[in-house]
Design a protein around this motif. Structure first.
Motif, PDB file in Angstrom:
ATOM      1  N   ASP A  27       0.817  -1.216   0.000  1.00 15.40           N
ATOM      2  CA  ASP A  27       0.000   0.000   0.000  1.00 15.40           C
ATOM      3  C   ASP A  27       0.848   1.262   0.000  1.00 15.40           C
ATOM      4  O   ASP A  27       0.370   2.333  -0.379  1.00 15.40           O
ATOM      5  CB  ASP A  27      -0.939   0.027   1.219  1.00 15.40           C
ATOM      6  CG  ASP A  27      -2.076  -0.977   1.064  1.00 15.40           C
ATOM      7  OD1 ASP A  27      -2.004  -1.806   0.134  1.00 15.40           O
ATOM      8  OD2 ASP A  27      -3.033  -0.936   1.861  1.00 15.40           O
ATOM      9  N   ASP A 403     -11.962   6.395  -1.097  1.00 11.06           N
ATOM     10  CA  ASP A 403     -11.085   6.120  -2.240  1.00 11.06           C
ATOM     11  C   ASP A 403     -10.213   7.329  -2.554  1.00 11.06           C
ATOM     12  O   ASP A 403      -9.025   7.218  -2.786  1.00 11.06           O
ATOM     13  CB  ASP A 403     -11.931   5.813  -3.496  1.00 11.06           C
ATOM     14  CG  ASP A 403     -12.000   4.311  -3.758  1.00 11.06           C
ATOM     15  OD1 ASP A 403     -11.089   3.595  -3.299  1.00 11.06           O
ATOM     16  OD2 ASP A 403     -12.964   3.868  -4.412  1.00 11.06           O
ATOM     17  N   ARG A 407      -5.829   8.065  -1.951  1.00 15.51           N
ATOM     18  CA  ARG A 407      -4.919   8.380  -3.046  1.00 15.51           C
ATOM     19  C   ARG A 407      -4.234   9.731  -2.870  1.00 15.51           C
ATOM     20  O   ARG A 407      -3.177   9.978  -3.443  1.00 15.51           O
ATOM     21  CB  ARG A 407      -5.698   8.468  -4.370  1.00 15.51           C
ATOM     22  CG  ARG A 407      -5.861   7.163  -5.062  1.00 15.51           C
ATOM     23  CD  ARG A 407      -6.868   7.370  -6.181  1.00 15.51           C
ATOM     24  NE  ARG A 407      -7.050   6.153  -6.920  1.00 15.51           N
ATOM     25  CZ  ARG A 407      -6.482   5.904  -8.096  1.00 15.51           C
ATOM     26  NH1 ARG A 407      -5.702   6.789  -8.653  1.00 15.51           N
ATOM     27  NH2 ARG A 407      -6.711   4.783  -8.703  1.00 15.51           N
ATOM     28  N   GLU A 408      -4.866  10.623  -2.139  1.00 20.63           N
ATOM     29  CA  GLU A 408      -4.368  11.993  -2.086  1.00 20.63           C
ATOM     30  C   GLU A 408      -3.205  12.132  -1.110  1.00 20.63           C
ATOM     31  O   GLU A 408      -3.273  11.638   0.014  1.00 20.63           O
ATOM     32  CB  GLU A 408      -5.487  12.946  -1.661  1.00 20.63           C
ATOM     33  CG  GLU A 408      -5.067  14.391  -1.725  1.00 20.63           C
ATOM     34  CD  GLU A 408      -6.220  15.345  -1.415  1.00 20.63           C
ATOM     35  OE1 GLU A 408      -6.874  15.158  -0.380  1.00 20.63           O
ATOM     36  OE2 GLU A 408      -6.445  16.264  -2.231  1.00 20.63           O
ATOM     37  N   GLU A 409      -2.176  12.825  -1.548  1.00 17.15           N
ATOM     38  CA  GLU A 409      -1.034  13.055  -0.685  1.00 17.15           C
ATOM     39  C   GLU A 409      -1.210  14.392   0.024  1.00 17.15           C
ATOM     40  O   GLU A 409      -1.492  15.404  -0.602  1.00 17.15           O
ATOM     41  CB  GLU A 409       0.237  13.074  -1.546  1.00 17.15           C
ATOM     42  CG  GLU A 409       1.505  12.986  -0.766  1.00 17.15           C
ATOM     43  CD  GLU A 409       2.725  13.066  -1.677  1.00 17.15           C
ATOM     44  OE1 GLU A 409       3.526  13.978  -1.462  1.00 17.15           O
ATOM     45  OE2 GLU A 409       2.836  12.244  -2.609  1.00 17.15           O
ATOM     46  N   ILE A 441      -5.288   0.500   1.890  1.00 15.60           N
ATOM     47  CA  ILE A 441      -5.852   0.318   0.547  1.00 15.60           C
ATOM     48  C   ILE A 441      -6.331  -1.122   0.361  1.00 15.60           C
ATOM     49  O   ILE A 441      -7.466  -1.373  -0.048  1.00 15.60           O
ATOM     50  CB  ILE A 441      -4.813   0.695  -0.538  1.00 15.60           C
ATOM     51  CG1 ILE A 441      -4.431   2.185  -0.378  1.00 15.60           C
ATOM     52  CG2 ILE A 441      -5.363   0.434  -1.935  1.00 15.60           C
ATOM     53  CD1 ILE A 441      -3.316   2.651  -1.286  1.00 15.60           C
ATOM     54  N   GLU A 445     -10.195  -2.260  -0.267  1.00 15.62           N
ATOM     55  CA  GLU A 445     -10.624  -3.008  -1.457  1.00 15.62           C
ATOM     56  C   GLU A 445     -11.440  -4.233  -1.031  1.00 15.62           C
ATOM     57  O   GLU A 445     -12.473  -4.552  -1.618  1.00 15.62           O
ATOM     58  CB  GLU A 445      -9.411  -3.424  -2.308  1.00 15.62           C
ATOM     59  CG  GLU A 445      -8.738  -2.267  -3.053  1.00 15.62           C
ATOM     60  CD  GLU A 445      -9.687  -1.466  -3.935  1.00 15.62           C
ATOM     61  OE1 GLU A 445     -10.537  -2.065  -4.620  1.00 15.62           O
ATOM     62  OE2 GLU A 445      -9.620  -0.203  -3.919  1.00 15.62           O
ATOM     63  N   THR A 569       0.116  13.575  -9.412  1.00 17.63           N
ATOM     64  CA  THR A 569      -1.054  13.589  -8.532  1.00 17.63           C
ATOM     65  C   THR A 569      -1.699  12.219  -8.323  1.00 17.63           C
ATOM     66  O   THR A 569      -2.767  12.129  -7.711  1.00 17.63           O
ATOM     67  CB  THR A 569      -2.127  14.549  -9.084  1.00 17.63           C
ATOM     68  OG1 THR A 569      -2.376  14.175 -10.435  1.00 17.63           O
ATOM     69  CG2 THR A 569      -1.671  15.991  -9.030  1.00 17.63           C
ATOM     70  N   ASN A 570      -1.085  11.167  -8.833  1.00 11.31           N
ATOM     71  CA  ASN A 570      -1.575   9.819  -8.546  1.00 11.31           C
ATOM     72  C   ASN A 570      -3.017   9.573  -9.023  1.00 11.31           C
ATOM     73  O   ASN A 570      -3.839   9.028  -8.287  1.00 11.31           O
ATOM     74  CB  ASN A 570      -1.458   9.593  -7.026  1.00 11.31           C
ATOM     75  CG  ASN A 570      -1.547   8.128  -6.660  1.00 11.31           C
ATOM     76  OD1 ASN A 570      -1.331   7.248  -7.495  1.00 11.31           O
ATOM     77  ND2 ASN A 570      -1.889   7.864  -5.402  1.00 11.31           N
ATOM     78  N   GLY A 571      -3.309  10.024 -10.252  1.00 12.95           N
ATOM     79  CA  GLY A 571      -4.641   9.754 -10.815  1.00 12.95           C
ATOM     80  C   GLY A 571      -5.744  10.666 -10.310  1.00 12.95           C
ATOM     81  O   GLY A 571      -6.924  10.367 -10.469  1.00 12.95           O
ATOM     82  N   LEU A 572      -5.365  11.800  -9.711  1.00 17.52           N
ATOM     83  CA  LEU A 572      -6.367  12.781  -9.254  1.00 17.52           C
ATOM     84  C   LEU A 572      -6.187  14.063 -10.056  1.00 17.52           C
ATOM     85  O   LEU A 572      -5.118  14.309 -10.617  1.00 17.52           O
ATOM     86  CB  LEU A 572      -6.151  13.106  -7.777  1.00 17.52           C
ATOM     87  CG  LEU A 572      -6.082  11.936  -6.804  1.00 17.52           C
ATOM     88  CD1 LEU A 572      -5.840  12.450  -5.397  1.00 17.52           C
ATOM     89  CD2 LEU A 572      -7.374  11.131  -6.844  1.00 17.52           C
ATOM     90  N   LEU A 663     -11.268  12.099  -8.978  1.00 21.25           N
ATOM     91  CA  LEU A 663     -10.487  11.057  -9.640  1.00 21.25           C
ATOM     92  C   LEU A 663     -10.501  11.355 -11.140  1.00 21.25           C
ATOM     93  O   LEU A 663     -11.555  11.670 -11.699  1.00 21.25           O
ATOM     94  CB  LEU A 663     -11.126   9.683  -9.419  1.00 21.25           C
ATOM     95  CG  LEU A 663     -11.258   9.166  -7.985  1.00 21.25           C
ATOM     96  CD1 LEU A 663     -12.054   7.859  -7.975  1.00 21.25           C
ATOM     97  CD2 LEU A 663      -9.889   8.936  -7.377  1.00 21.25           C
TER      98      LEU A 663
END
Ligand SMILES: [Zn+2]
Length: 1010
Positions: A27, A403, A407-409, A441, A445, A569-572, A663
């Motif tokens: 994770d 979710d 993902r957000e830092e 994570i 899931e 941004t890891n998909g954001l 996202l």
């Protein structure tokens, strides 16, 4: 070479450290290595990750079943000199000379943690050297104990008072309703076990702590076999162990008498001594009950009323459940509480600091006598949710929220590794495997799968955590003027008691010793023992975020500016749409803060607000309104920059913005919803606005004392520029006067004003900014054209600048802000205060400004620290130049005598302006300023910073120019800077003092309008 990631090496030793386990931590895309030093018992957990910002933390389980504050006083005192570093405060020397990106010490209710982080390897080990020496070999002198802990002092009128840094700090904690109420709530849930007590120390108890008991505490808890050393980053494990082995292990073995291997040296789980295990045990209430306590009425709008359930150990399903029923205003439990009108603000959530967690639901600001109604409502709502089941929308919205947040830092208050450290320590210190909490994570899931398969799963969770629970604790904290009366009386009695047994001669000797110690100014020869990084070894080229300016066709066919930040941004993605408000008449400005916070909260397109929030929650991470203000200053470079972009109309503007985060895989849906919100915003829900008004008033009241420093600061700067005047109107005491005008009777009028403001701002045009990673940009950028059309965005019309004269009428009691002959006083009920002084400083982007920056860093770490914190007993004091505004500001924090601090500050400034500091001191300070400049930002903040800097004519590239000036500052220039600051302050200074009502100080009293 010993390979720590080779499982064949498990149970093998390296330099006396046995490798116990190797963990895969997918994770966090990391590995974990668990080790124990056999002879000393010191345990190490290294999270090996490809991250240059390395972090270490020495942690000790420190638990007391009393409120003497020993752990907290110890945390301060270990940093006041050690065997190898016999200085007054190696910690502050380190702050002022190292390139750290984080350096701190923290007392938790069950442990004390000393973390530090750096991007530079040598610096990292320098700090580790100072910290390890501090925790294992502190001097803990008597003089430190009375300075940091407690002592009696005689004032000019021969009155005795209790003083001490921790003592004063904790007095601040006991000043606000919310803090006391919350602390009592947690205490009530764990009778006869450590959470019942105040680990920071109760000021009425702290004076009972003896010096001997303090020393014994170190002996007991700071033993290496109770030390957990957390490591994170890319420095090899072997290098770290080599360092410990060379510098510390043999010294530790000697001091702590480690002559044979510790018991259970090969245990795969943490080894905890029985005595400590006993202290860790939590006791819970076994029967349902109601508990009532008193708290100060400062900042309260009514009582705090909650129902509480024990929910067992931490897990993801509870986190999910908490989000589903109370995560936002539209979640069923939160909505029921909010709409009942029984209180001002909802309080729903999971409290997870201890092994045993609590779910708490209730309200702030409940009228006395309404407690039972609150309890009945909570019970009824939970049963209803259980019987009817939960709306799929609420479930989807909770899932989306979790979710997104996974993902957000975020750098909340330090590097991201600090959050990982806290998770690891929570398990580790309680005897669990270190990585046991590092699977958010994966666990989520798995939970999502269960939710999909079993539509009844959420109901089952409600049954498990609420319906089937035997123990429910009702808790009320009553806001009462009696609270301070009782505590003040108890304090008087305590002083009387201490006076009876007082050995005056011994006290006199102690105080003489203390004052001599405090007045001693350390010479460069003395501080030379602290290892430092040389300027010549620094990488002078800064890592700056890039931003690109593009254009896009507006709905009127003209060109619209679009700023693009390409960040990891890891998909954001984060999208801002800004509309200028600077075409409005000045009389509307005061309404903007509340207006912007209600945007996206009043519903749109004919739908009710809660429906809108729930819909939004299923599609995006969040959407919110905001204000962005600023100005570029008068520097030549900024002026040229602004001139270059003149035709775009975006520089030096004041904005209302709507921002969303989502996202990237939901970009299409998010953008469509965003357009719908912009074009169909509603301003007609009177009931909703009334309830937001109630919440706003309660927030402002509750935040008055804790926000004291900010109020003082804004007031002190209110007339220094139109930009600062706006800041006072928006966020200062002046805004409280505006908030007062929001009443139930005027709700429809307020909505009309809001609607007018909104329409005018939209007409003025827009500018866009997006932050996202490369992949996301590829899909989203092409969609923006359609978004702009649907949102009916038009090109920017030119704005105007507000003059000070235009804004002055909206500054509350502005004649007092103009009167420089007397300080402005903000008087409240509070056991502690704040001071703020503002005076002129140099122009931005000049050599002089760089010298002022170096001067302020040195001045804070030395003079202000010595005189206002150590001697004056305030929790903090700092001076900084805001060179864009050409203003220097000094503020103090949790200050027992802010009026004196103002004088101390001005005298200190005068004194330092007459001395030239040694060049080597200046160089060390430059290194620490460099450290501040290179603290990494998280991806979304890199984007936001680059955007705002561009808008206000100071693009991030200018930071490199400032750095180049900074690295060349000389001691002569620093002396000049101090002289200039002092002579400017002598001519013109604005003083504001925020203090208790009972203080007798001359000045112009600003009445609190709310
Ligand atoms: Zn403290």
């Amino acid at each position: 070479m010993f390979n720590f990631l080779d499982s064949n090496n498990i149970n093998q030793s390296y330099k006396g450290f046995t490798l116990l386990s190797i963990d895969d931590i997918p994770d966090y895309k990391a590995k974990g290595v668990y080790l124990r030093h056999k002879r000393t018992g010191l345990e190490v957990y290294h999270i090996i990750k490809d991250d240059k910002e390395n972090l270490f933390a020495f942690a000790f389980r420190t638990i007391s079943k009393d409120s003497l504050g020993t752990a907290h006083i110890m945390e301060h005192s270990t940093l006041c000199g050690s065997e190898k570093y016999p200085l007054k405060e190696p910690f502050s020397t380190l702050v002022g000379t190292s390139v750290n990106t984080f350096l701190n010490a923290l007392t938790y209710p069950d442990k004390t943690v000393y973390p530090a982080a750096s991007l530079i390897r040598d610096d990292y080990f320098n700090m580790m050297d100072v910290y390890a020496d501090a925790v294992f070999f502190p001097k803990l002198e008597h003089v430190t104990f009375i300075q940091e802990g407690h002592r009696l002092e005689l004032d000019e009128n021969n009155n005795l008072s209790i003083q001490g840094v921790v003592y004063n700090e904790m007095k601040g904690n006991y000043s606000s309703f919310a803090q006391v109420a919350f602390k009592d709530q947690i205490s009530a849930m764990f009778p006869d076990s450590f959470p019942q007590y105040e680990s920071g120390g109760d000021p009425l108890e702290i004076p009972n702590l003896t010096y001997q008991a303090f020393l014994d505490f170190h002996q007991k808890f700071y033993n290496p076999d109770n030390c957990l050393l957390f490591l994170y980053g890319d420095i090899p494990t072997a290098d770290q162990l080599d360092f410990l082995d060379q510098r510390f292990i043999s010294r530790i073995e000697k001091k702590y008498n480690c002559i044979k291997d510790v018991e259970n040296a090969d245990s795969k789980l943490p080894v905890i001594k029985d005595e400590i295990k006993e202290l860790q045990k939590l006791k819970l209430l076994t029967k349902s009950t109601e508990i009532r306590t008193l708290a100060p009425d400062t900042g309260a709008t009514g009582n705090y009323v909650t129902m509480n359930w024990y929910t067992g150990e931490v897990n993801i399903e509870k986190y999910y459940l908490s989000e589903v029923i109370g995560g936002n205003d539209s979640s069923p439990l939160a909505r029921a509480l909010k709409e009942s009108g029984l209180g001002d603000e909802v309080n729903c959530g999971n409290f997870g600091q201890f092994v045993q967690e609590i779910y708490s639901a209730g309200l702030w600001g409940v009228k006395k006598g309404n407690e039972k109604k609150v309890y009945d409502l909570i019970e009824k709502t939970i049963h209803e949710i259980y019987e009817k089941g939960i709306d799929q929308k609420d479930i989807d919205s909770a899932i989306m929220g979790i979710d997104f947040s996974l993902r957000e830092e975020n750098r909340y208050w330090g590097p991201v590794s600090i959050q990982i450290m806290e998770k690891v320590l929570k398990g580790w210190s309680n005897g669990k495997a270190c990585p046991s909490l590092l699977t958010p994570i994966t666990s989520f899931e798995a939970l999502k799968k269960k939710l999909k398969e079993d539509k009844d799963f959420t109901r089952k969770l409600i049954k498990k955590y609420f319906i089937d629970q035997k123990v429910v604790v009702k808790f009320v904290s009553e806001a009462s003027p009696e609270y301070f009366k009782q505590r003040n009386k108890a304090e008087e009695n305590l002083i009387k008691k201490l006076e009876v047994n007082l050995d005056k001669a011994a006290l006199k000797k102690d105080l003489e010793e203390l004052h001599a110690y405090q007045q001693h100014v350390e010479t460069p020869e003395e501080t030379a023992c602290i290892p430092t990084t040389k300027i010549s070894s620094l990488d002078t080229k800064l890592d700056l975020p890039k931003i690109e300016l593009k254009t896009i066709k507006a709905s009127d066919g003209s060109d619209l500016s679009l700023f693009v930040s390409d960040e990891e941004t890891n998909g954001l993605f984060y999208l801002d749409v800004l509309f200028p408000f600077d075409r409005l008449d000045a009389k509307y400005l005061q309404y903007l803060p509340f207006f912007s916070s209600t945007l996206t909260n009043l519903g749109w397109n004919g739908k009710k607000w809660d429906e809108c929030i729930a819909e939004c929650g299923c599609i995006m991470g969040d959407i919110w309104g905001r204000i962005t203000t600023g100005f570029s200053g008068d520097s030549e470079l900024s002026r040229k920059f602004v001139e270059k972009y003149k035709d775009y109309n975006f520089c030096n503007r004041q904005w209302i913005g709507i921002s969303c985060k989502a996202l990237s895989s939901m970009a299409k849906e998010s953008l469509d919803l965003f357009s719908e919100i912009i074009t169909e915003m509603s301003f007609d829900d009177e009931k909703r606005l009334s309830s937001l008004i109630q919440e706003l008033k309660s927030e402002k009241k509750a935040g008055l004392v804790s926000g004291g420093r900010d109020y003082a600061l804004k007031r002190a700067r209110a007339l220094s520029s139109p930009n600062q005047a706006l800041s006072e109107i928006f966020w200062g005491i002046s805004q409280l006067a505006t908030v007062k005008t929001y009443t139930k009777q005027k709700v429809s009028e307020t909505l009309k004003i809001f609607k007018y403001i909104y329409e005018e701002c939209l007409k003025a045009g827009a500018v866009l900014h997006i932050t996202a990673d490369k992949e996301s940009l590829k899909t989203i950028l092409p969609m923006l054209q359609d978004f702009v059309q649907k949102s009916k965005l038009t090109k920017l019309l030119p704005g105007k600048e507000y003059s000070l004269e235009e804004l002055k009428p909206f500054i509350y009691q502005s004649d007092y802000a103009e009167d420089l002959s007397k300080p402005q006083l903000i008087k409240v009920s509070s056991q502690t205060g704040y001071a703020a002084v503002s005076s002129p400083a140099s122009q931005y982007l000049t050599k002089e400004a760089a010298a002022e920056n170096v001067f302020s860093a040195w001045f804070n770490m030395h003079t202000l620290w010595d005189r206002i914190r150590m001697t004056g007993g305030a929790y903090g004091a700092s001076f900084w130049p805001d060179n864009i505004e050409k203003t220097g500001i000094m503020t103090t924090y949790r200050d027992p005598s802010p009026e004196k601090s103002v004088q101390v500050y001005l005298e200190a400034l005068k004194e330092i302006s007459q001395t030239e500091l040694p060049q080597e001191e200046i160089e060390k300070t430059i290194v620490s300023c460099y450290g501040d400049a290179i603290v990494p930002l998280c991806p979304k903040d890199r984007g936001a910073r680059a955007f705002e800097c561009f808008l206000y004519g100071n693009p991030v590239e200018f930071k490199q120019i400032r750095m180049d000036y900074l690295l060349k500052v000389t001691s002569k220039e620093v002396k000049n800077a101090a002289e200039n600051l002092y002579s400017a302050a002598k001519k013109e200074n604005h003083q504001v003092i925020f203090c208790d009502k009972s203080k007798k100080i001359g000045g112009n009293i600003i009445q609190i309008p709310l």
